[in-house]
Design an enzyme around this catalytic site. Structure first.
Site, PDB file in Angstrom:
ATOM      1  N   ASP A 192      17.185 -32.513  19.413  1.00  0.00           N
ATOM      2  CA  ASP A 192      17.681 -33.483  20.397  1.00  0.00           C
ATOM      3  C   ASP A 192      18.480 -32.717  21.440  1.00  0.00           C
ATOM      4  OD1 ASP A 192      18.379 -35.708  21.776  1.00  0.00           O
ATOM      5  OD2 ASP A 192      19.380 -36.727  20.127  1.00  0.00           O
ATOM      6  N   ILE A 193      17.761 -32.228  22.459  1.00  0.00           N
ATOM      7  CA  ILE A 193      18.394 -31.359  23.459  1.00  0.00           C
ATOM      8  C   ILE A 193      18.485 -32.023  24.829  1.00  0.00           C
ATOM      9  CG2 ILE A 193      17.651 -29.294  22.211  1.00  0.00           C
ATOM     10  CD1 ILE A 193      15.496 -28.910  24.400  1.00  0.00           C
ATOM     11  N   LYS A 194      17.675 -33.067  25.070  1.00  0.00           N
ATOM     12  CA  LYS A 194      17.691 -33.832  26.325  1.00  0.00           C
ATOM     13  C   LYS A 194      17.700 -32.931  27.556  1.00  0.00           C
ATOM     14  CE  LYS A 194      19.799 -38.018  24.434  1.00  0.00           C
ATOM     15  NZ  LYS A 194      20.077 -37.584  23.039  1.00  0.00           N
ATOM     16  N   ARG A 195      16.870 -31.925  27.534  1.00  0.00           N
ATOM     17  CA  ARG A 195      16.786 -31.019  28.673  1.00  0.00           C
ATOM     18  C   ARG A 195      15.833 -31.566  29.719  1.00  0.00           C
ATOM     19  NH1 ARG A 195      20.673 -29.075  26.038  1.00  0.00           N
ATOM     20  NH2 ARG A 195      20.852 -26.861  25.533  1.00  0.00           N
TER      21      ARG A 195
END
Length: 310
Positions: A103-106
């Site tokens: 879960d990095i939401k890049r």
């Protein structure tokens, strides 16, 4: 990788992912004391405590839950040692046969987005060696810089046969400030529907056996919107945050699934990893915190199963 995820869901009958989002106050005192005795009250000590905490939880859920979702910010707050704990967690979960959703939401543009994609789900060349840096199976991606920010991830997943979950309608209370804004098209539809349509188009480029390698994030806190998006994205796997601590429950989730009982995987984070702090699981205490996590996961699986079969 989407095929592996679906296989794991079918095997366990658990469309569930556990969010490994550790906070220091979730970690039992005896684990922190041991870690601080070894490494001091330092970032290294925090990293050691997080790793031991995560390892114990994974050991107690890997046979009943197909996937975990470590949220990278919870590790980055402890600097480089925190990222070491993140990487050890990713590797250990994969050793146990679990699918890992980073879960990095890049989401950026051009070479920056490519670097994020390569670093998390791709490989880099170092001299004559080809190395997978973080090596998650999926990552979450923010699409709001447009295709420039998503295409580099698509290029990598085509090469690596991995996957992404694109933010479409998030579970947080203020998400509607932008995501629900109507656009000036003929139907005056909200932005999240347009994003959902684009996710479905991207997904057609990279299909697994049943579903696309490109999934979507749609919060459990918005079940009616989930129903609309399910129709817009029939071959898109939906990652559903917001279960449990954020208020979502099994009955809210039916619309996120297809008639085949597939199509969605539901996340719970602190509701499982810090279950021992809840009155419902207080009997386990700190010493058996991971047993409490297992019981909370089983209860979640039962809740979702009952809702889907009712």
């Amino acid at each position: 990788m989407i095929n592996k995820l679906i296989s794991g869901i079918k095997k366990t009958n658990a469309p569930v992912v556990v969010g490994l989002d550790p906070m220091m106050d979730y970690i039992p005192g005896y684990i922190k004391e041991k870690a601080f005795a070894k490494c001091g009250e330092t970032l290294e000590g925090a990293s050691e405590a997080i790793w031991e905490y995560n390892k114990e939880i994974i050991d107690h859920i890997y046979d009943i839950v197909p996937a975990v979702k470590p949220q990278i910010a919870m590790y980055e707050q402890f600097g480089i040692p925190g990222l070491v704990a993140f990487k050890k967690t990713v590797d250990y979960a994969k050793e146990k046969g679990m699918v890992v959703i980073g879960d990095i939401k890049r989401g950026d543009i051009g070479s920056t987005s490519k670097a994020y994609a390569v670093g998390h789900i791709g490989k880099v060349k170092v001299g004559s060696n080809i190395i997978a840096p973080f090596d998650e199976d999926f990552v979450t991606v923010n699409p709001y810089l447009g295709s420039d920010g998503v295409n580099p991830f698509i290029d990598v997943i085509k090469e690596e046969k991995k996957g992404i979950f694109v933010l479409v309608k998030t579970s947080n209370p203020s998400s509607g400030e932008f995501q629900d804004r109507p656009l000036n098209d003929a139907d005056n539809r909200p932005l999240y529907e347009i994003v959902g349509e684009q996710v479905a188009k991207w997904g057609n480029e990279v299909m697994g056996d049943e579903y696309s390698y490109i999934g979507a994030v749609v919060g459990a806190t918005y079940p009616e919107m989930g129903k609309v998006l399910r129709e817009i994205m029939p071959k898109t796997y939906i990652l559903v945050p917001g279960y449990g601590a954020q208020g979502g429950k099994g009955a809210d989730l039916v619309n996120f699934f297809n008639k085949d009982g597939l199509g969605a995987i539901v996340n719970s984070s602190r509701g499982i990893i810090a279950a021992y702090k809840q009155d419902k699981y207080a009997e386990f205490g700190e010493a058996r915190f991971a047993e409490a996590s297992r019981k909370a996961a089983l209860d979640m699986i039962e809740d979702i199963s009952n809702a889907l079969n009712s």
